[in-house]
Motif scaffolding. Structure first.
Motif, PDB file in Angstrom:
ATOM      1  N   CYS A  43      24.541 -18.734  44.895  1.00 36.32           N
ATOM      2  CA  CYS A  43      24.830 -16.998  44.817  1.00 36.32           C
ATOM      3  C   CYS A  43      24.709 -16.575  45.913  1.00 36.32           C
ATOM      4  O   CYS A  43      23.858 -16.077  47.176  1.00 36.32           O
ATOM      5  CB  CYS A  43      24.679 -16.335  44.004  1.00 36.32           C
ATOM      6  SG  CYS A  43      24.993 -14.519  43.915  1.00 36.32           S
ATOM      7  N   CYS A  78      24.714 -16.705  37.516  1.00 35.21           N
ATOM      8  CA  CYS A  78      23.361 -16.682  38.733  1.00 35.21           C
ATOM      9  C   CYS A  78      22.741 -16.020  38.254  1.00 35.21           C
ATOM     10  O   CYS A  78      22.809 -14.556  36.780  1.00 35.21           O
ATOM     11  CB  CYS A  78      24.192 -16.301  39.902  1.00 35.21           C
ATOM     12  SG  CYS A  78      24.863 -15.331  40.353  1.00 35.21           S
ATOM     13  N   HIS A  79      21.298 -15.207  38.993  1.00 34.99           N
ATOM     14  CA  HIS A  79      20.436 -14.493  38.833  1.00 34.99           C
ATOM     15  C   HIS A  79      20.556 -12.501  38.412  1.00 34.99           C
ATOM     16  O   HIS A  79      20.787 -12.215  37.389  1.00 34.99           O
ATOM     17  CB  HIS A  79      19.569 -14.249  39.561  1.00 34.99           C
ATOM     18  CG  HIS A  79      18.219 -13.330  38.767  1.00 34.99           C
ATOM     19  ND1 HIS A  79      18.298 -12.220  39.633  1.00 34.99           N
ATOM     20  CD2 HIS A  79      17.307 -13.700  38.276  1.00 34.99           C
ATOM     21  CE1 HIS A  79      17.135 -11.348  38.996  1.00 34.99           C
ATOM     22  NE2 HIS A  79      17.071 -12.409  38.260  1.00 34.99           N
ATOM     23  N   CYS A  80      22.397 -12.386  39.101  1.00 36.21           N
ATOM     24  CA  CYS A  80      22.565 -10.578  39.539  1.00 36.21           C
ATOM     25  C   CYS A  80      23.902 -11.694  38.432  1.00 36.21           C
ATOM     26  O   CYS A  80      24.348  -9.795  38.008  1.00 36.21           O
ATOM     27  CB  CYS A  80      22.695 -10.204  41.200  1.00 36.21           C
ATOM     28  SG  CYS A  80      24.545 -11.804  41.529  1.00 36.21           S
ATOM     29  N   GLY A  81      24.063 -12.062  37.634  1.00 36.01           N
ATOM     30  CA  GLY A  81      25.596 -11.768  37.401  1.00 36.01           C
ATOM     31  C   GLY A  81      27.060 -12.257  37.590  1.00 36.01           C
ATOM     32  O   GLY A  81      28.056 -12.090  37.464  1.00 36.01           O
ATOM     33  N   SER A  82      26.470 -11.998  39.264  1.00 35.20           N
ATOM     34  CA  SER A  82      28.012 -12.190  40.067  1.00 35.20           C
ATOM     35  C   SER A  82      28.310 -13.240  39.703  1.00 35.20           C
ATOM     36  O   SER A  82      30.067 -13.011  39.715  1.00 35.20           O
ATOM     37  CB  SER A  82      27.893 -11.979  41.487  1.00 35.20           C
ATOM     38  OG  SER A  82      27.256 -10.830  41.506  1.00 35.20           O
ATOM     39  N   ILE A 118      24.733 -13.161  47.013  1.00 38.57           N
ATOM     40  CA  ILE A 118      23.632 -11.562  46.644  1.00 38.57           C
ATOM     41  C   ILE A 118      22.928 -11.996  46.344  1.00 38.57           C
ATOM     42  O   ILE A 118      21.520 -11.752  46.788  1.00 38.57           O
ATOM     43  CB  ILE A 118      24.683 -11.809  45.144  1.00 38.57           C
ATOM     44  CG1 ILE A 118      26.360 -11.067  46.408  1.00 38.57           C
ATOM     45  CG2 ILE A 118      23.573  -9.571  45.407  1.00 38.57           C
ATOM     46  CD1 ILE A 118      26.940 -10.162  44.978  1.00 38.57           C
ATOM     47  N   CYS A 119      22.417 -12.592  45.027  1.00 40.03           N
ATOM     48  CA  CYS A 119      21.208 -13.437  44.605  1.00 40.03           C
ATOM     49  C   CYS A 119      20.053 -14.302  44.954  1.00 40.03           C
ATOM     50  O   CYS A 119      19.306 -14.816  44.844  1.00 40.03           O
ATOM     51  CB  CYS A 119      20.507 -12.805  42.816  1.00 40.03           C
ATOM     52  SG  CYS A 119      21.551 -14.361  41.912  1.00 40.03           S
TER      53      CYS A 119
HETATM   54 ZN   LIG Z   1      24.191 -13.609  41.856  1.00 33.96          ZN
END
Ligand SMILES: [Zn+2]
Length: 127
Positions: free
Chosen positions: A78, A12-16, A80-81
């Motif tokens: 995700c 995902c964008h934030c890498g989580s 988060i992001c």
């Molecule tokens: Zn994310």
């Protein structure tokens, strides 16, 4: 037995959320759908592959599910992001469709001839 052809890494964008896709054949088709959710997701392309080829490597706790309409095709994001990472295919329930924009080093311009438009507005399972 699934023969592994190539492993793709994605996130995902934030890498989580980090996941991998084991292709069992060369990538030959990217699906673009015009349904209500895909058309709101920046028109992303999807790589649809058997569910067993997709592994969430990290961040499973960051995955949230969204269902709508018939609830047959959960979509995953995700927490988060907000990246829309993948969903279960409604058309082929044994497949997961990956947002190709999440795949590392992926350039959709390299797959121009592989893009197939899917008329999700008039989904074959709604007819
Ligand atoms: Zn994310």
């Amino acid at each position: 037995m699934t023969v592994k052809f190539k492993k793709l890494n994605a996130s995902c964008h934030c890498g989580s959320i980090r996941f991998s896709i084991d292709l069992d054949k060369p990538l030959s088709e990217i699906v673009r759908c015009n349904c209500s959710i895909c058309s709101r997701s920046k028109g992303f392309g999807m790589l649809c592959t058997p569910e067993q080829n997709v592994t969430i490597v990290e961040g499973f706790e960051s995955v949230t599910e969204y269902v709508f309409n018939t609830t047959e095709a959960p979509h995953y994001f995700c927490i988060i992001c907000g990246t829309h990472t993948h969903h279960k295919s409604r058309n082929s329930p044994n497949k997961i469709c990956i947002n190709v924009a999440c795949i590392e080093d992926f350039n959709i311009a390299d797959y121009k001839g592989a893009i197939k438009n899917f008329d999700g507005v008039n989904h074959p399972r709604d007819l």
